[in-house]
Design an enzyme around this catalytic site. Structure first.
Site, PDB file in Angstrom:
ATOM      1  CG  HIS A 158      17.460 -11.310  12.792  1.00 24.21           C
ATOM      2  ND1 HIS A 158      17.415 -12.672  12.985  1.00 24.21           N
ATOM      3  CD2 HIS A 158      17.775 -11.139  11.483  1.00 24.21           C
ATOM      4  CE1 HIS A 158      17.710 -13.295  11.856  1.00 24.21           C
ATOM      5  NE2 HIS A 158      17.936 -12.387  10.927  1.00 24.21           N
ATOM      6  CG  ASP A 365      15.186 -10.605  22.896  1.00 23.44           C
ATOM      7  OD1 ASP A 365      15.759 -10.386  21.826  1.00 23.44           O
ATOM      8  OD2 ASP A 365      15.675 -11.271  23.830  1.00 23.44           O
TER       9      ASP A 365
HETATM   10  C1  GDG Z   1      18.951 -11.556  17.809  1.00 20.93           C
HETATM   11  C2  GDG Z   1      17.708 -10.869  18.398  1.00 20.93           C
HETATM   12  C3  GDG Z   1      16.373 -12.922  17.941  1.00 20.93           C
HETATM   13  C4  GDG Z   1      23.987 -17.350  24.338  1.00 20.93           C
HETATM   14  N1  GDG Z   1      24.986 -17.579  25.205  1.00 20.93           N
HETATM   15  C5  GDG Z   1      25.693 -18.600  24.700  1.00 20.93           C
HETATM   16  C6  GDG Z   1      25.118 -18.991  23.489  1.00 20.93           C
HETATM   17  N2  GDG Z   1      24.067 -18.210  23.301  1.00 20.93           N
HETATM   18  C7  GDG Z   1      23.150 -18.374  22.166  1.00 20.93           C
HETATM   19  C8  GDG Z   1      21.791 -18.811  22.626  1.00 20.93           C
HETATM   20  C9  GDG Z   1      20.916 -18.402  21.451  1.00 20.93           C
HETATM   21  C10 GDG Z   1      21.651 -17.176  20.919  1.00 20.93           C
HETATM   22  O1  GDG Z   1      22.966 -17.169  21.460  1.00 20.93           O
HETATM   23  C11 GDG Z   1      20.994 -15.889  21.378  1.00 20.93           C
HETATM   24  O2  GDG Z   1      19.832 -15.701  20.659  1.00 20.93           O
HETATM   25  P1  GDG Z   1      18.698 -14.724  21.163  1.00 20.93           P
HETATM   26  O3  GDG Z   1      17.536 -14.912  20.274  1.00 20.93           O
HETATM   27  O4  GDG Z   1      18.379 -15.040  22.579  1.00 20.93           O
HETATM   28  O5  GDG Z   1      19.290 -13.248  21.133  1.00 20.93           O
HETATM   29  P2  GDG Z   1      20.250 -12.305  20.197  1.00 20.93           P
HETATM   30  O6  GDG Z   1      21.649 -12.787  20.197  1.00 20.93           O
HETATM   31  O7  GDG Z   1      20.067 -10.934  20.750  1.00 20.93           O
HETATM   32  O8  GDG Z   1      19.672 -12.409  18.722  1.00 20.93           O
HETATM   33  C12 GDG Z   1      16.759 -11.884  18.996  1.00 20.93           C
HETATM   34  C13 GDG Z   1      17.623 -13.486  17.266  1.00 20.93           C
HETATM   35  O9  GDG Z   1      18.462 -12.454  16.770  1.00 20.93           O
HETATM   36  C14 GDG Z   1      17.243 -14.398  16.096  1.00 20.93           C
HETATM   37  O10 GDG Z   1      16.423 -13.725  15.185  1.00 20.93           O
HETATM   38  O11 GDG Z   1      15.674 -13.972  18.578  1.00 20.93           O
HETATM   39  O12 GDG Z   1      15.587 -11.245  19.461  1.00 20.93           O
HETATM   40  O13 GDG Z   1      18.085  -9.907  19.384  1.00 20.93           O
HETATM   41  O14 GDG Z   1      20.907 -19.384  20.465  1.00 20.93           O
HETATM   42  O15 GDG Z   1      21.812 -20.178  22.905  1.00 20.93           O
HETATM   43  N3  GDG Z   1      25.577 -20.000  22.734  1.00 20.93           N
HETATM   44  C15 GDG Z   1      26.678 -20.656  23.169  1.00 20.93           C
HETATM   45  N4  GDG Z   1      27.300 -20.332  24.348  1.00 20.93           N
HETATM   46  C16 GDG Z   1      26.846 -19.320  25.140  1.00 20.93           C
HETATM   47  O16 GDG Z   1      27.403 -19.049  26.206  1.00 20.93           O
HETATM   48  N5  GDG Z   1      27.166 -21.659  22.438  1.00 20.93           N
END
Ligand code: GDG
Length: 468
Positions: A158, A365
């Site tokens: 990821h 990322d």
């Molecule tokens: C890893 C990789 C890759 C965030 N704050 C809240 C909340 N979130 C949710 C977002 C989004 C998720 O968390 C974060 O996803 P990301 O992709 O931005 O980042 P990582 O957590 O670092 O994830 C990344 C991912 O895996 C998938 O392969 O894209 O690059 O690092 O969905 O909305 N959700 C809620 N409240 C919050 O305050 N409910």
């Protein structure tokens, strides 16, 4: 994949299943796939137990089986907090300066993977197809192979895959890369990650890469880019139905005609929060007309809070937010609204919709799902503008965003200004193009393509022993 094959997903954390849609990300993607075929999901229970009491629990939920294993506190410290989050996570995000390698933690990492394999091996059937997720579980397939398991096993990373010069600084890089060659398929987020993996295998181990086949350590495996997506329709619905719609209206009321920039990130140094805050300050400095009229809402739930690097980073960010507010706030206007709490997913959808600009500026990322969620939550007739880091995997297919260098505060500030000034027609056409991309490669396609590629990969064969 025929019905005869059961899908087995393995990830560090399991679930939630019931509230999967509310949790988002991986949970949604996996639950749908597992439910369809009565699959098994295996991983850590999220609980610690004293040594000897760490149990494996299995339960049936919604037509699938969940199997979870407890860890001891010592395992959690060395494995998850230690080798995974203090060593591999920064390294994979190109941050050698924060990478702390300790041999004892590597041993715990190996041991937890060994325990996972030990427990999982007993649950696997000959026709299972196994899909392992992320850097916490690199050695898992090798451990399963040692137990003579021949099932198809795929791995999805990821995070980004770093350049060979960076990976080469990790003392056990060869051990980990050799372990990867026990998989049949390795999926990455982008073609850049695939390329860096191929280069590393060539440079560091004299391996070879032809098309989607990579050979090293006497083994051959398949690689591919499978950019993870979101459930676009569902997220859009969240923004336009209760309670997302209600939160949208409340936000609009609170804003009273002001425009809002929104950032949503786990509180992690890879997400570029410091530079973003600084860039917002620069934007305000250059554009006095924005004073009193623009707000940056930064949602940053605390993550990995027990680690020193994260605590230090949080303090720095607190200071930076306070600095911008101290400098620009008026008695009737606070420019930065900064929350360390997680909000419900539907609330987030409403807040994205109410925001004129989505600011997603990670330093690095794997993909970044927030960028995709922000776009999906917009009203196509009057959409907001996405400012996106070139160094997020998402940028590879989201060229209609305003792409910025996240290290360049001036450039981010300019993009913020440009987003605010953008005419409705340009906003609509950029949004339309972004939506096309999201719909083309959504989360359903991500998992279907990965599993199909895994099924096509040649069946596993042990390394041929050299004749003496
Ligand atoms: C890893 C990789 C890759 C965030 N704050 C809240 C909340 N979130 C949710 C977002 C989004 C998720 O968390 C974060 O996803 P990301 O992709 O931005 O980042 P990582 O957590 O670092 O994830 C990344 C991912 O895996 C998938 O392969 O894209 O690059 O690092 O969905 O909305 N959700 C809620 N409240 C919050 O305050 N409910």
């Amino acid at each position: 994949m025929s019905r005869a094959h059961r899908l087995v997903a393995v990830s560090n954390r399991v679930g939630p299943v019931k509230g999967a849609a509310a949790a988002g990300g991986l949970a949604v993607a996996l639950v749908d796939a597992l439910r369809e075929r009565g699959g098994l999901w295996f991983g850590w229970s999220g609980r610690t137990a004293p040594p000897g009491k760490a149990r494996l629990r299995t339960e049936k939920v919604d037509g699938m089986t969940l199997a979870t294993l407890d860890l001891t506190q010592q395992e959690l410290d060395g494995f998850y907090n230690g080798f995974c989050n203090n060593c591999l996570w920064p390294l994979l995000h190109f941050r050698i300066d924060l990478t702390k390698f300790e041999r004892r933690q590597l041993e715990t990492y190996r041991r937890v993977n060994w325990r996972f394999a030990q427990a999982l091996a007993k649950l696997l059937r000959p026709d299972d197809v196994v899909w392992v997720h992320d850097f916490q579980l690199i050695p898992l397939a090798e451990e399963l192979r040692k137990r003579r398991l021949r099932q198809r096993i795929g791995f999805f990373l990821h995070t980004p895959f770093p350049p060979t010069e960076i990976l080469g600084t990790l003392p056990p890089h060869e051990e980990l890369m050799r372990a990867l060659f026990a998989y049949d398929l390795i999926g990455f987020q982008t073609t850049d990650d695939v390329r860096r993996f191929q280069e590393h295998v060539r440079h560091a181990y004299g391996g070879s890469a032809r098309g989607d086949t990579v050979s090293a350590f006497g083994r051959e495996l398949k690689v591919g880019a499978f950019p993870i997506g979101i459930d676009v329709d569902q997220f859009h619905r969240y923004a336009f139905t209760v309670p997302g719609n209600r939160e949208f209206s409340r936000m609009r009321q609170v804003l009273r005609g002001r425009d809002q920039f929104i950032g949503v990130d786990r509180l992690d140094y890879s997400k570029g929060l410091l530079r973003r805050m600084d860039a917002f300050g620069r934007y305000l400095e250059k554009h006095p007309k924005a004073h009193g009229n623009v707000i940056l809402l930064q949602v940053a739930p605390v993550s990995r809070g027990s680690l020193e690097s994260y605590r230090d980073f949080r303090l720095e960010l607190d200071r930076e937010a306070a600095r911008v507010n101290g400098r620009f706030a008026r008695f009737d206007w606070t420019p930065v609204h900064y929350l360390n709490r997680a909000l419900p997913r539907r609330t987030l959808a409403g807040l994205y919709r109410a925001s004129r600009v989505g600011v997603v500026t990670p330093m690095r990322d794997g993909m970044n799902l927030v960028a995709k969620e922000y776009v999906a939550a917009q009203d196509p007739a009057d959409p907001g503008v996405l400012v996106l880091s070139r160094f997020a995997g998402a940028a590879q297919r989201m060229k209609a965003a305003l792409l910025v260098n996240p290290y360049d505060g001036e450039e981010i500030a300019e993009a913020m200004h440009r987003a605010m000034e953008m005419r409705p027609q340009e906003r609509r056409s950029r949004h339309e193009e972004l939506m096309k991309g999201l719909n083309e490669y959504d989360v359903g396609r991500w998992r279907v393509e990965f599993v199909a590629a895994l099924m096509k990969a040649p069946a596993w064969r042990p390394v041929a022993r050299k004749p003496r």
